[in-house]
Design an enzyme around this catalytic site. Structure first.
Site, short mmCIF file in Angstrom:
data_model
loop_
_atom_site.label_atom_id
_atom_site.label_comp_id
_atom_site.label_asym_id
_atom_site.label_seq_id
_atom_site.Cartn_x
_atom_site.Cartn_y
_atom_site.Cartn_z
N GLN A 35 51.71 -44.71 -38.63
CA GLN A 35 52.71 -44.59 -37.25
C GLN A 35 53.22 -46.27 -37.20
O GLN A 35 52.80 -47.09 -38.06
CB GLN A 35 51.72 -44.34 -36.20
N ARG A 75 57.25 -37.30 -38.44
CA ARG A 75 55.87 -37.51 -37.76
C ARG A 75 55.36 -38.82 -37.75
O ARG A 75 54.84 -39.53 -36.81
CB ARG A 75 55.10 -36.22 -38.26
N ASP A 115 59.19 -37.71 -33.25
CA ASP A 115 59.12 -36.53 -33.62
C ASP A 115 59.52 -35.53 -32.46
O ASP A 115 58.65 -35.64 -31.35
CB ASP A 115 57.96 -35.88 -34.31
N GLU A 169 54.88 -37.40 -19.89
CA GLU A 169 55.08 -37.85 -21.45
C GLU A 169 56.24 -38.33 -21.47
O GLU A 169 56.55 -39.58 -22.03
CB GLU A 169 54.84 -36.48 -22.45
N GLU A 187 48.60 -29.95 -39.60
CA GLU A 187 48.36 -29.93 -38.17
C GLU A 187 49.26 -28.89 -37.50
O GLU A 187 49.01 -28.46 -36.16
CB GLU A 187 48.47 -31.37 -37.55
N ARG A 199 44.68 -33.89 -23.14
CA ARG A 199 44.44 -32.81 -24.26
C ARG A 199 43.99 -33.27 -25.62
O ARG A 199 43.52 -32.80 -26.53
CB ARG A 199 45.45 -31.86 -24.42
N ARG A 228 49.14 -40.52 -43.50
CA ARG A 228 50.08 -41.08 -42.59
C ARG A 228 49.77 -41.96 -41.83
O ARG A 228 48.76 -41.79 -41.04
CB ARG A 228 50.62 -39.53 -41.95
N ASN A 253 51.32 -22.65 -8.02
CA ASN A 253 50.68 -23.34 -9.47
C ASN A 253 49.68 -24.45 -8.93
O ASN A 253 49.36 -25.42 -9.65
CB ASN A 253 52.05 -24.05 -9.96
N ASP A 268 58.21 -25.79 -3.44
CA ASP A 268 57.78 -25.03 -2.43
C ASP A 268 58.50 -24.84 -1.15
O ASP A 268 59.17 -25.73 -0.80
CB ASP A 268 56.54 -25.53 -2.35
#
Length: 730
Positions: free
Chosen positions: A334, A448, A453, A657, A399, A279, A332, A96, A103
């Site tokens: 937040q 959301r 979420d 995250e 989305e 991302r 929407r 990876n 490993d």
């Protein structure tokens, strides 16, 4: 490679910092103009550490040695490509491109020392040093280096210092974006654009004609981009936003004027911002606030200031701080943190020209958002006077691919005798009436908007809940705005037209007294509907069933962060609630008892037990400190930082995250729902994850020097306490 390339350079009295950022260490230091920057040290001791002098006082003849010890810090002379190939072949047994405790290689690699021109060898041992070697070789490869001089200090660096250094000088830059003509071809493309002809597209509000002109010029000058520039309707409704799904795009955010050095003319460029993870290319809501806490400690004030300006732009033109600046988020918001974010920036820039104007703009934006979003229908519950996450929108959340809800929608398609695609289109455009489905997606959108979420706390009920989190945050808005108006604007703040909520007359004067009344009213309502004296914690209130939910969530500590809790309530929370949430690696998002059993038919939700998230940790730390519980804040911070550091050491520098805070060994291996962002990299981590980066930098400020040293040796909190108690230091 010729023999000349292995010859050591002449020593220099000025050497580059061995822990310099990669662009300096592998860029400038290896360039021809700095040919003398990489020095080497003479060997004066053997591996055994003995001086080994002759009886006459002279040194013995030089011999080929292994793991030689030098008087100065050790440096290695390494050929990048062959060493990298050998390292991966021997140590990366699961292929990876990372070297971790999973490993099963020999966990040792010999590299040549600079002092011996690469002839004598030193063994780099263990997962941590080998994974650091992999990272350094990957970085050197990025800069096109064939042969490098590598300081051992980069391999055995204290992991706390290494991670904080990477966050400060590498990860933040890796997460920084700006949106303008220089990159609109990349950031304008949306992986969630499910249309037949995805292309870069930007929508510009009517109040920013200079941006429309700018992007139109970019589209004309670069037809190969296929950039579609559109005006956004001024007074948009749910149906208009739904119809934009046929041509989704970015929503313009703030830009600044500058003088183009090539043409000498004025032009526009995007203000920078920080994204949650690599991302993403959009400006996100509460992620940005959490990131700002770390950025300010790292003296990236301008970056945080620009994000506040972006939020003011969004409120001015779109009516709210958006979930993110894409068309399908127009309905929407937040969790709101703007006032605290603006105050923290102002405190750092108040000596600069224009600082008060910056604070005024942010305060006016927060006032508009407060009135038009959170204290208006449908988010305001008129009975309790409390607010809910209850965004607008029609149909399936755009989305997410419709197939994401296939198990929900298929029975309805069969009921109406339609194919799946036909039914989704008919439902989205209200040609079929399904109240139960409307209710399902109302709550789905609310989950959301909450940022949590997803969670069983909110599932199928979110839009009906006056939740602890939003009302704690709005109390902070009320007290912050009142204090700002009183302390900075002579207790009279006129509201211009662009920041007027519906029904407000331009020039209306806001005063501190009105905001103080609002905060007192909210506190009374929260005490009545959300505080449970018997349980000793706050619960969400179902405005339809007219009862508290009883779901135990870490959001119970948010009233301490905002100052909403009384000192007595804070004491009760610490005594009764805190033990329910504290785990090996910090706070869990919710208790196992409230989550209930999970299995194939009822899978884990990522904002439930056993997962912990950086925002929950940070807000709890700050809240505990606010009420004088510094020891509890330190303990929780240590637990969280230990877990993050241990995963960083054992898994090739990973920072992700979210974490399973009950797992001591591999807490980053979270498979619930959307997996875990931040773990999918090759060779070297480049961004970490925004709010975890911030939690690490912020958390370190809470620890004593003794705790930080223990953290660097990967000492668990329980072991640290036992050791310090035994020595009488704790």
């Amino acid at each position: 490679m010729n023999s000349q390339s292995l010859k050591p350079r002449q020593p220099s009295t000025i050497d580059i910092d061995p822990l310099a950022a990669a662009h300096l260490y592998y860029g400038d230091s290896h360039s021809k103009r700095n040919a003398k920057a990489r020095t080497y040290s003479a060997v004066v001791e053997t591996r055994s550490g003995r001086n080994d002098t002759k009886s006459d006082g002279g040194f013995p003849g030089r011999r080929i040695s292994h793991d030689e010890v030098s008087l100065q810090p050790r440096k290695f002379l390494i050929q990048v490509e062959p060493t990298l190939k050998t390292l991966l072949a021997r140590e990366d047994t699961d292929d990876n491109c990372q070297i971790t405790i999973d490993d099963h290689g020999p966990k040792v690699l010999s590299v040549g020392t600079l002092a011996s021109r690469g002839h004598n060898k030193f063994d780099v041992r263990g997962t941590y040093m080998l994974s650091n070697l992999l990272q350094e070789l990957t970085l050197a490869q990025d800069y096109g280096r064939k042969t490098i001089v590598l300081d051992e200090a980069r391999l055995n660096e204290n992991p706390v210092n290494r991670l904080s250094r990477l966050i400060t000088y590498s990860f933040w830059d890796g997460l920084t974006r700006r949106i303008d003509g220089s990159n609109i071809a990349q950031v304008g493309r949306d992986p969630k654009d499910w249309t037949e002809d995805p292309r870069p597209r930007v929508y510009v509000p009517k109040g920013a004609p200079e941006q429309y002109e700018y992007y139109s010029r970019i589209a004309q000058e670069h037809p190969e981009i296929r950039l579609d520039v559109q005006w956004l309707k001024e007074d948009f409704d749910d149906a208009y936003v739904r119809d934009l799904n046929a041509a989704p795009g970015l929503l313009a955010i703030a830009m600044e004027e500058y003088i183009d050095p090539v043409t000498g003319k004025k032009d526009l460029k995007g203000l920078p911002f920080v994204v949650p993870g690599g991302r993403f290319n959009e400006l996100y809501g509460w992620d940005s606030y959490m990131e700002s806490l770390g950025l300010l400690i790292n003296d990236r004030v301008d970056l945080v200031k620009s994000m506040v300006i972006h939020f003011c732009f969004c409120i001015k033109h779109y009516g709210k701080i958006l979930n993110a600046n894409r068309t399908y988020y127009l309905c929407r918001s937040q969790p709101p943190f703007l006032t605290d974010m603006a105050l923290r920036v102002y405190d750092r820039i108040k000596h600069e020209p224009g600082a008060l104007d910056f604070l005024r703009e942010a305060t006016l934006a927060a006032i508009k958002e407060y009135h038009s979003v959170w204290m208006s229908s449908p988010r305001l519950d008129p009975v309790t006077g409390l607010s809910r996450y209850r965004p607008g929108g029609l149909g399936v959340p755009p989305e997410t691919e419709a197939s994401h809800f296939e198990h929900i929608l298929t029975p309805y398609a069969k009921k109406h005798g339609m194919t799946f695609t036909q039914f989704v289109d008919a439902y989205n455009h209200q040609r079929v009436d399904e109240p139960e489905l409307d209710e399902y997606f109302l709550h789905d959108r609310a989950v959301r908007e909450s940022g949590h979420d997803t969670s069983y706390r909110l599932e199928k009920v979110a839009a009906n809940l006056a939740v602890v989190d939003i009302n704690a945050l709005l109390y902070k808005y009320e007290t912050d705005i009142g204090r700002i108006i009183r302390a900075h604007f002579g207790d009279r703040l006129p509201v211009p037209a662009e920041f007027c909520a519906k029904g407000m007359t331009p020039g209306y004067l806001e005063t501190s007294a009105a905001w103080e009344r609002r905060s007192r009213k909210r506190r009374l309502a929260v005490d009545k509907y959300l505080w449970d004296e018997e349980a000793g914690m706050y619960f969400d209130y179902d405005t339809v069933k007219k009862e508290r939910t009883g779901y135990e969530s870490a959001t119970t500590f948010w009233p301490m962060w905002s100052g909403l809790a009384t000192p007595r309530q804070a004491a009760v929370l610490v005594a009764h609630a805190l033990p329910k949430f504290e785990a090996f690696g910090g706070l869990v998002s919710g208790t196992e008892e409230s989550r209930g059993p999970v299995g194939l038919d009822r899978p884990n939700r990522q904002w439930d037990y056993p997962f912990g998230w950086a925002p929950q940790q940070i807000l709890a730390w700050v809240g505990l400190q606010r009420y004088g519980y510094d020891g509890d804040a330190q303990r929780l911070a240590y637990r969280w930082l230990y877990m993050v550091t241990k995963a960083f050491v054992d898994f090739n520098g990973v920072v992700v995250e979210k974490y399973d805070v009950t797992r001591p060994i591999d807490p980053h291996k979270v498979e619930a729902e959307y997996g875990n962002q931040g773990s999918d990299f090759r060779g070297v981590p480049r961004e970490g994850f925004g709010w975890v980066n911030a939690s690490y930098i912020y958390g370190l400020t809470l620890l004593s020097a003794h705790m930080r040293r223990a953290l660097g040796t990967l000492t668990t909190y329980d072991t640290f306490v036992k050791a310090t108690e035994a020595l009488g230091f704790y």
